[in-house]
Design a protein around this motif. Structure first.
Motif, PDB file in Angstrom:
ATOM      1  N   VAL A   1      11.104  37.934  12.459  1.00  0.00           N
ATOM      2  CA  VAL A   1      12.550  38.194  12.501  1.00  0.00           C
ATOM      3  C   VAL A   1      12.940  39.484  11.783  1.00  0.00           C
ATOM      4  CG1 VAL A   1      13.185  35.783  12.835  1.00  0.00           C
ATOM      5  CG2 VAL A   1      12.955  36.694  10.517  1.00  0.00           C
ATOM      6  N   THR A   2      12.008  40.400  11.623  1.00  0.00           N
ATOM      7  CA  THR A   2      12.307  41.674  10.979  1.00  0.00           C
ATOM      8  C   THR A   2      13.426  42.387  11.736  1.00  0.00           C
ATOM      9  OG1 THR A   2       9.985  41.836  10.332  1.00  0.00           O
ATOM     10  CG2 THR A   2      11.304  43.864  10.198  1.00  0.00           C
ATOM     11  N   ASN A   3      14.443  42.826  10.989  1.00  0.00           N
ATOM     12  CA  ASN A   3      15.593  43.565  11.557  1.00  0.00           C
ATOM     13  C   ASN A   3      16.447  42.741  12.521  1.00  0.00           C
ATOM     14  OD1 ASN A   3      14.675  45.806  10.116  1.00  0.00           O
ATOM     15  ND2 ASN A   3      13.539  46.616  11.860  1.00  0.00           N
ATOM     16  N   ALA A   4      16.297  41.440  12.542  1.00  0.00           N
ATOM     17  CA  ALA A   4      17.114  40.592  13.430  1.00  0.00           C
ATOM     18  C   ALA A   4      18.461  40.306  12.776  1.00  0.00           C
ATOM     19  CB  ALA A   4      16.388  39.288  13.733  1.00  0.00           C
ATOM     20  N   ASP A   5      19.457  40.010  13.597  1.00  0.00           N
ATOM     21  CA  ASP A   5      20.790  39.679  13.094  1.00  0.00           C
ATOM     22  C   ASP A   5      21.145  38.256  13.514  1.00  0.00           C
ATOM     23  OD1 ASP A   5      23.454  39.424  12.396  1.00  0.00           O
ATOM     24  OD2 ASP A   5      24.143  41.155  13.556  1.00  0.00           O
ATOM     25  N   PHE A   6      21.281  37.359  12.519  1.00  0.00           N
ATOM     26  CA  PHE A   6      21.618  35.958  12.757  1.00  0.00           C
ATOM     27  C   PHE A   6      23.047  35.625  12.297  1.00  0.00           C
ATOM     28  CE2 PHE A   6      17.019  35.769  12.858  1.00  0.00           C
ATOM     29  CZ  PHE A   6      16.738  34.761  13.755  1.00  0.00           C
ATOM     30  N   THR A   7      23.899  36.621  12.199  1.00  0.00           N
ATOM     31  CA  THR A   7      25.263  36.401  11.713  1.00  0.00           C
ATOM     32  C   THR A   7      25.963  35.318  12.529  1.00  0.00           C
ATOM     33  OG1 THR A   7      25.412  38.714  11.023  1.00  0.00           O
ATOM     34  CG2 THR A   7      27.491  37.515  11.262  1.00  0.00           C
ATOM     35  N   ASP A   8      26.514  34.322  11.831  1.00  0.00           N
ATOM     36  CA  ASP A   8      27.249  33.212  12.434  1.00  0.00           C
ATOM     37  C   ASP A   8      26.427  32.357  13.400  1.00  0.00           C
ATOM     38  OD1 ASP A   8      29.599  33.861  11.041  1.00  0.00           O
ATOM     39  OD2 ASP A   8      30.177  35.308  12.583  1.00  0.00           O
ATOM     40  N   ALA A   9      25.097  32.477  13.349  1.00  0.00           N
ATOM     41  CA  ALA A   9      24.237  31.628  14.184  1.00  0.00           C
ATOM     42  C   ALA A   9      24.162  30.238  13.554  1.00  0.00           C
ATOM     43  CB  ALA A   9      22.843  32.225  14.308  1.00  0.00           C
ATOM     44  N   LEU A  10      24.045  29.227  14.383  1.00  0.00           N
ATOM     45  CA  LEU A  10      23.926  27.848  13.919  1.00  0.00           C
ATOM     46  C   LEU A  10      22.453  27.453  13.965  1.00  0.00           C
ATOM     47  CD1 LEU A  10      25.285  25.216  13.023  1.00  0.00           C
ATOM     48  CD2 LEU A  10      25.488  24.617  15.436  1.00  0.00           C
ATOM     49  N   LEU A  11      21.862  27.314  12.773  1.00  0.00           N
ATOM     50  CA  LEU A  11      20.449  26.956  12.636  1.00  0.00           C
ATOM     51  C   LEU A  11      20.323  25.722  11.773  1.00  0.00           C
ATOM     52  CD1 LEU A  11      19.087  30.484  11.636  1.00  0.00           C
ATOM     53  CD2 LEU A  11      18.770  29.405  13.852  1.00  0.00           C
ATOM     54  N   ASP A  12      19.266  24.958  11.977  1.00  0.00           N
ATOM     55  CA  ASP A  12      18.964  23.860  11.072  1.00  0.00           C
ATOM     56  C   ASP A  12      18.546  24.460   9.733  1.00  0.00           C
ATOM     57  OD1 ASP A  12      19.468  22.006  13.024  1.00  0.00           O
ATOM     58  OD2 ASP A  12      17.363  21.664  13.523  1.00  0.00           O
ATOM     59  N   ARG A  13      18.855  23.756   8.668  1.00  0.00           N
ATOM     60  CA  ARG A  13      18.542  24.236   7.308  1.00  0.00           C
ATOM     61  C   ARG A  13      17.048  24.503   7.154  1.00  0.00           C
ATOM     62  NH1 ARG A  13      20.464  27.124   3.458  1.00  0.00           N
ATOM     63  NH2 ARG A  13      19.959  26.427   1.373  1.00  0.00           N
ATOM     64  N   VAL A  14      16.211  23.657   7.725  1.00  0.00           N
ATOM     65  CA  VAL A  14      14.756  23.831   7.622  1.00  0.00           C
ATOM     66  C   VAL A  14      14.340  25.140   8.288  1.00  0.00           C
ATOM     67  CG1 VAL A  14      12.522  22.877   8.321  1.00  0.00           C
ATOM     68  CG2 VAL A  14      14.316  21.356   7.476  1.00  0.00           C
ATOM     69  N   ASP A  15      14.848  25.418   9.489  1.00  0.00           N
ATOM     70  CA  ASP A  15      14.516  26.669  10.183  1.00  0.00           C
ATOM     71  C   ASP A  15      15.018  27.871   9.393  1.00  0.00           C
ATOM     72  OD1 ASP A  15      13.137  25.778  12.492  1.00  0.00           O
ATOM     73  OD2 ASP A  15      15.035  25.190  13.400  1.00  0.00           O
ATOM     74  N   GLN A  16      16.214  27.747   8.863  1.00  0.00           N
ATOM     75  CA  GLN A  16      16.792  28.845   8.093  1.00  0.00           C
ATOM     76  C   GLN A  16      15.888  29.187   6.906  1.00  0.00           C
ATOM     77  OE1 GLN A  16      18.566  28.163   4.898  1.00  0.00           O
ATOM     78  NE2 GLN A  16      19.414  30.185   4.617  1.00  0.00           N
ATOM     79  N   ARG A  17      15.404  28.171   6.200  1.00  0.00           N
ATOM     80  CA  ARG A  17      14.512  28.406   5.059  1.00  0.00           C
ATOM     81  C   ARG A  17      13.188  29.025   5.496  1.00  0.00           C
ATOM     82  NH1 ARG A  17      15.593  22.951   1.731  1.00  0.00           N
ATOM     83  NH2 ARG A  17      15.605  22.235   3.845  1.00  0.00           N
ATOM     84  N   HIS A  18      12.632  28.567   6.599  1.00  0.00           N
ATOM     85  CA  HIS A  18      11.367  29.122   7.099  1.00  0.00           C
ATOM     86  C   HIS A  18      11.548  30.588   7.485  1.00  0.00           C
ATOM     87  CE1 HIS A  18       8.765  25.402   7.957  1.00  0.00           C
ATOM     88  NE2 HIS A  18       9.749  25.036   7.170  1.00  0.00           N
ATOM     89  N   LEU A  19      12.646  30.889   8.157  1.00  0.00           N
ATOM     90  CA  LEU A  19      12.898  32.268   8.589  1.00  0.00           C
ATOM     91  C   LEU A  19      13.133  33.185   7.389  1.00  0.00           C
ATOM     92  CD1 LEU A  19      15.166  31.624  11.699  1.00  0.00           C
ATOM     93  CD2 LEU A  19      12.783  32.396  11.698  1.00  0.00           C
ATOM     94  N   CYS A  20      13.745  32.657   6.344  1.00  0.00           N
ATOM     95  CA  CYS A  20      14.019  33.459   5.153  1.00  0.00           C
ATOM     96  C   CYS A  20      12.744  33.898   4.432  1.00  0.00           C
ATOM     97  CB  CYS A  20      14.917  32.692   4.189  1.00  0.00           C
ATOM     98  SG  CYS A  20      16.657  32.678   4.688  1.00  0.00           S
ATOM     99  N   ARG A  21      11.670  33.166   4.592  1.00  0.00           N
ATOM    100  CA  ARG A  21      10.418  33.510   3.915  1.00  0.00           C
ATOM    101  C   ARG A  21       9.955  34.923   4.245  1.00  0.00           C
ATOM    102  NH1 ARG A  21       7.084  27.985   5.091  1.00  0.00           N
ATOM    103  NH2 ARG A  21       8.387  26.637   3.801  1.00  0.00           N
ATOM    104  N   ASP A  22      10.081  35.319   5.505  1.00  0.00           N
ATOM    105  CA  ASP A  22       9.580  36.624   5.935  1.00  0.00           C
ATOM    106  C   ASP A  22      10.677  37.560   6.423  1.00  0.00           C
ATOM    107  OD1 ASP A  22       6.833  35.902   5.500  1.00  0.00           O
ATOM    108  OD2 ASP A  22       6.926  34.721   7.347  1.00  0.00           O
ATOM    109  N   ALA A  23      11.939  37.148   6.293  1.00  0.00           N
ATOM    110  CA  ALA A  23      13.050  37.974   6.790  1.00  0.00           C
ATOM    111  C   ALA A  23      13.197  39.251   5.977  1.00  0.00           C
ATOM    112  CB  ALA A  23      14.346  37.172   6.748  1.00  0.00           C
ATOM    113  N   SER A  24      13.386  40.358   6.685  1.00  0.00           N
ATOM    114  CA  SER A  24      13.600  41.639   6.017  1.00  0.00           C
ATOM    115  C   SER A  24      14.208  42.635   7.005  1.00  0.00           C
ATOM    116  CB  SER A  24      12.279  42.192   5.462  1.00  0.00           C
ATOM    117  OG  SER A  24      11.402  42.493   6.529  1.00  0.00           O
ATOM    118  N   GLY A  25      14.752  43.685   6.455  1.00  0.00           N
ATOM    119  CA  GLY A  25      15.229  44.777   7.288  1.00  0.00           C
ATOM    120  C   GLY A  25      16.702  44.699   7.640  1.00  0.00           C
ATOM    121  N   THR A  26      17.105  45.660   8.456  1.00  0.00           N
ATOM    122  CA  THR A  26      18.489  45.798   8.901  1.00  0.00           C
ATOM    123  C   THR A  26      18.493  45.981  10.408  1.00  0.00           C
ATOM    124  OG1 THR A  26      19.065  46.870   6.820  1.00  0.00           O
ATOM    125  CG2 THR A  26      20.585  47.189   8.647  1.00  0.00           C
TER     126      THR A  26
END
Length: 192
Positions: A152-177
Motif C-alpha cells: 500500500v505504498t503511496n496509497a490513499d485510503f481517506t474515508d475508506a471503510l475497513l475492518d479494524r484488523v485490516d487497518q492494523r495489518h495495512l498500517c504495518r507497512d504503510a508509507s509514502g504520499t
C-alpha cells in the motif's frame, strides 16, 4: 334515444355512441402522450449499446466471470461490476474503477498500481498479495475484505471503510504520499 346511422338527428352528449368512444380514445391518447414523448427524448439512450452510459463511458459487467491474468491497465471501468469475479494476477494498473462493484470478488496478486478505486464497493473481497502502490481508495467500502500481504505504498485510503484488523495489518507497512491526491498513506489509514 337511439340514432340511426346516417341520420341527421342530434346525438346525445352522454350515453352510448361516438361521444363516449371519443372520450375513451382521447383519454388513451392523453395517457400515452407522455410515454411517447419520453421514448422520443430518451430513445437514443435506450438504444445505445448495453451498459452504455449517458456520459459516454461503458459500464462493463464481469459479474461471476474469470478474469485471471487479464490486462485492464488504463481502461475506463468506472461503475463496472466485477462482483463475484475471479481475477488472480490480473492487471488494473492506472485503471479507472471509480464506483466499481467488486463485492465478493477475488483479486489475489493483482496489480492495482495507480488505479482509481475511489467509492468502490469492495466488501468481502480477496485482495491478498495485491499491489496497491499509488492507488486511490477514497471512500471505498472494503469491510470484510482480506488485504493480507498487500502493498500500500503511496496509497490513499481517506474515508475508506475497513475492518479494524485490516487497518492494523495495512498500517504495518504503510508509507509514502499518494502522487494524485497528496494524502499521506499512514494518515489516510489513521495509523496513529
Amino acid at each position: 334515444m337511439t340514432t340511426a346511422i346516417g341520420s341527421d338527428a342530434p346525438r346525445p352528449a352522454c350515453g352510448p355512441g361516438r361521444p363516449r368512444a371519443r372520450t375513451l380514445l382521447g383519454g388513451l391518447v392523453a395517457g400515452l402522450l407522455p410515454l411517447l414523448l419520453a421514448l422520443v427524448l430518451l430513445g437514443p439512450l435506450l438504444l445505445a449499446a448495453p451498459g452504455a452510459r449517458a456520459d459516454g463511458q461503458d459500464r462493463v459487467d464481469y459479474t461471476l466471470t474469470n478474469q485471471s491474468g487479464k490486462d485492464f491497465s488504463g481502461q475506463q471501468l468506472a461503475g463496472s461490476s466485477f462482483a463475484g469475479a475471479t481475477a488472480r494476477q490480473a492487471r488494473f494498473r492506472e485503471a479507472d474503477l471509480h464506483g466499481a462493484i467488486l463485492t465478493q470478488a477475488a483479486f489475489p496478486e493483482a496489480d492495482f498500481r495507480g488505479a482509481d478505486l475511489s467509492d468502490a464497493l469492495m466488501d468481502k473481497v480477496d485482495m491478498s498479495g495485491t499491489d496497491l502502490t499509488g492507488a486511490v481508495l477514497r471512500g471505498a467500502i472494503a469491510s470484510g475484505s482480506n488485504f493480507t500481504g498487500a502493498t500500500v505504498t503511496n496509497a490513499d485510503f481517506t474515508d475508506a471503510l475497513l475492518d479494524r484488523v485490516d487497518q492494523r495489518h495495512l498500517c504495518r507497512d504503510a508509507s509514502g504520499t499518494n502522487p494524485v491526491t497528496g494524502a499521506d498513506t499512514r494518515l489516510s489509514l489513521d495509523c496513529g
